[in-house]
Motif scaffolding. Structure first.
Motif, mmCIF file in Angstrom:
data_model
loop_
_atom_site.group_PDB
_atom_site.id
_atom_site.type_symbol
_atom_site.label_atom_id
_atom_site.label_comp_id
_atom_site.label_asym_id
_atom_site.label_seq_id
_atom_site.Cartn_x
_atom_site.Cartn_y
_atom_site.Cartn_z
ATOM 1 N N ASP A 125 0.857 -1.384 -0.152
ATOM 2 C CA ASP A 125 0.060 -0.022 -0.230
ATOM 3 C C ASP A 125 0.782 1.401 -0.066
ATOM 4 O O ASP A 125 0.332 2.348 -0.680
ATOM 5 C CB ASP A 125 -0.739 -0.025 1.241
ATOM 6 C CG ASP A 125 -1.920 -1.165 0.995
ATOM 7 O OD1 ASP A 125 -2.125 -1.754 0.293
ATOM 8 O OD2 ASP A 125 -2.816 -1.206 2.219
ATOM 9 N N THR B 28 0.547 4.044 -3.254
ATOM 10 C CA THR B 28 0.277 5.767 -2.828
ATOM 11 C C THR B 28 1.454 6.499 -3.112
ATOM 12 O O THR B 28 1.275 7.588 -3.531
ATOM 13 C CB THR B 28 -0.225 5.715 -1.271
ATOM 14 O OG1 THR B 28 -1.422 5.070 -1.143
ATOM 15 C CG2 THR B 28 -0.500 7.200 -0.819
ATOM 16 N N GLY C 223 -0.153 8.691 -5.939
ATOM 17 C CA GLY C 223 -0.605 9.876 -5.108
ATOM 18 C C GLY C 223 0.349 10.880 -5.062
ATOM 19 O O GLY C 223 0.012 11.971 -4.372
ATOM 20 N N PRO D 107 -0.101 9.209 4.574
ATOM 21 C CA PRO D 107 1.125 8.947 3.606
ATOM 22 C C PRO D 107 2.165 9.831 3.681
ATOM 23 O O PRO D 107 3.273 9.525 3.577
ATOM 24 C CB PRO D 107 0.384 8.794 2.218
ATOM 25 C CG PRO D 107 -1.130 8.390 2.631
ATOM 26 C CD PRO D 107 -1.198 8.866 4.020
ATOM 27 N N ILE E 94 -6.323 7.136 -3.127
ATOM 28 C CA ILE E 94 -4.850 6.785 -3.404
ATOM 29 C C ILE E 94 -4.272 7.813 -4.561
ATOM 30 O O ILE E 94 -3.294 8.082 -4.317
ATOM 31 C CB ILE E 94 -4.987 5.219 -3.779
ATOM 32 C CG1 ILE E 94 -5.659 4.268 -2.754
ATOM 33 C CG2 ILE E 94 -3.484 5.028 -4.513
ATOM 34 C CD1 ILE E 94 -5.714 2.943 -3.114
ATOM 35 N N GLY F 59 -3.250 10.877 -2.871
ATOM 36 C CA GLY F 59 -2.202 10.481 -1.892
ATOM 37 C C GLY F 59 -2.543 10.774 -0.529
ATOM 38 O O GLY F 59 -1.536 11.026 0.352
ATOM 39 N N PHE G 188 -4.267 4.699 2.181
ATOM 40 C CA PHE G 188 -3.614 3.348 1.827
ATOM 41 C C PHE G 188 -4.695 2.729 1.473
ATOM 42 O O PHE G 188 -5.903 2.797 1.881
ATOM 43 C CB PHE G 188 -2.866 2.723 2.885
ATOM 44 C CG PHE G 188 -1.542 3.727 3.292
ATOM 45 C CD1 PHE G 188 -0.582 3.904 2.269
ATOM 46 C CD2 PHE G 188 -1.325 4.339 4.335
ATOM 47 C CE1 PHE G 188 0.558 4.710 2.883
ATOM 48 C CE2 PHE G 188 -0.306 5.108 4.860
ATOM 49 C CZ PHE G 188 0.572 5.089 3.842
ATOM 50 N N ARG G 189 -4.455 1.452 0.705
ATOM 51 C CA ARG G 189 -5.398 0.883 0.208
ATOM 52 C C ARG G 189 -6.250 -0.195 1.108
ATOM 53 O O ARG G 189 -7.457 -0.319 1.043
ATOM 54 C CB ARG G 189 -4.717 -0.421 -0.939
ATOM 55 C CG ARG G 189 -5.961 -1.386 -1.496
ATOM 56 C CD ARG G 189 -5.101 -2.306 -2.607
ATOM 57 N NE ARG G 189 -6.149 -3.259 -2.680
ATOM 58 C CZ ARG G 189 -5.632 -4.306 -3.566
ATOM 59 N NH1 ARG G 189 -4.540 -4.195 -4.368
ATOM 60 N NH2 ARG G 189 -6.418 -5.227 -3.681
#
Length: 240
Positions: A36, A40, A44, A118, A207, A210, A213-214
Motif C-alpha cells: 500500500d 500511494t 498519489g 502517507p 489513493i 495521496g 492506503f488501500r
C-alpha cells in the motif's frame, strides 16, 4: 486535529460509535503495508508520472463531502427511477441516519489507532522497519492531507454506508445513469451506471490523491457497509 470528540457522541442508530470498530491497521513491517505504501507513493505524488489526467481530476473531485455526494446520488437515482413519496422519504431518512452514524464510527476508529498519513509515512520511510519501503523526504500528495488520522478512510466508510442503503432500493447491478457535480470544480460532471462504480471510484481517488492506503479504503468500506446494513435492518422498516 479534526473531530477527536466524535467517538464519544451518542449515535442515532448504533449502540455506540465503537459497535463495529475494525481491527488495527497492518503492521509497518508487513507485506500489505509495503504494498500500500509503494502504491500511494507512486500514484498519489503531486509529481506522479503514473497517474493519468482523468485520475488526477477524480482525486481532486473527491475532496467533495461524502454526505453531499451520496445525497446527490440519491436525488439522481430517484429522478431516474421515481419512488412513491413515503418510500422516497424513508430512503432519505435511512441514508442520512447511516451517514451520520458512519461518521461517528470512522472517527472513533481513527483516534483509537492514530495511524499516520502517507505524507508522514513516506517522508519517514526509513523509520518503519520495513526494507520494502523507500524514503522520500520531500514527497507531497496531490491533494491536501486532511487533519485527522489515516485509518480507516472516512470517504470510504461513507461509501459503504451510503452504498448499502441505496443498493437496498436500486440494486447491486446496472442502474439508470446518474451524475454528480462539485461546486469547486464547475464544468466537471461525473457519470455512473452502478452504485458499486461510485464506491470503487472514491476508494481509488483517495489513493490517487495521496492521502490514503488501500487497506484503509477496504476496511473503511466494510465498516460503512455494516453501519448501513444495521440501519436498514433496525430502523424505519415498511409496515407489513
Amino acid at each position: 486535529p479534526i473531530m477527536p470528540w466524535a467517538g464519544a457522541v451518542k449515535p442515532l442508530a448504533l449502540r455506540s460509535a465503537a459497535q463495529f470498530r475494525p481491527g488495527p491497521p497492518p503492521a509497518l513491517h508487513s507485506a500489505i503495508y509495503a504494498r500500500d505504501y509503494n502504491a500511494t507513493m507512486a500514484l498519489g505524488s503531486a509529481k506522479s508520472l503514473k497517474r493519468t489526467d482523468w485520475q488526477a481530476e477524480t482525486a481532486k473531485f473527491w475532496v467533495i463531502s461524502g454526505v453531499t455526494a451520496w445525497n446527490q446520488a440519491a436525488r439522481g437515482l430517484i429522478a431516474a427511477k421515481p419512488l412513491p413519496l413515503i418510500e422516497s422519504a424513508r430512503l432519505y431518512a435511512q441514508l442520512n441516519l447511516a451517514l451520520h452514524d458512519a461518521v461517528l464510527a470512522v472517527f472513533e476508529a481513527k483516534y483509537e489507532y492514530g495511524f499516520w498519513r502517507p505524507i508522514t509515512a513516506i517522508r519517514n520511510g526509513d523509520r518503519d522497519g520495513n526494507d520494502a519501503t523507500g524514503r522520500d523526504a520531500g514527497w507531497t500528495p496531490l491533494i491536501e492531507t486532511p487533519l485527522h488520522p489515516e485509518y480507516p478512510c472516512a470517504h470510504c466508510v461513507l461509501d459503504g454506508a451510503g452504498g448499502a442503503v441505496l443498493k437496498s432500493t436500486f440494486g447491486t447491478g446496472t442502474v439508470p445513469e446518474f451524475t454528480l457535480t462539485y461546486a469547486a470544480m464547475p464544468g466537471v460532471l461525473r457519470k455512473y451506471t452502478s452504485i458499486q462504480q461510485l464506491e470503487d471510484e472514491v476508494a481509488m481517488a483517495r489513493i490517487w490523491g495521496g492521502v490514503h492506503f488501500r487497506n484503509s479504503n477496504d476496511v473503511g468500506n466494510a465498516l460503512g457497509a455494516k453501519v448501513g446494513e444495521y440501519v436498514l435492518q433496525n430502523y424505519l422498516q415498511p409496515r407489513r
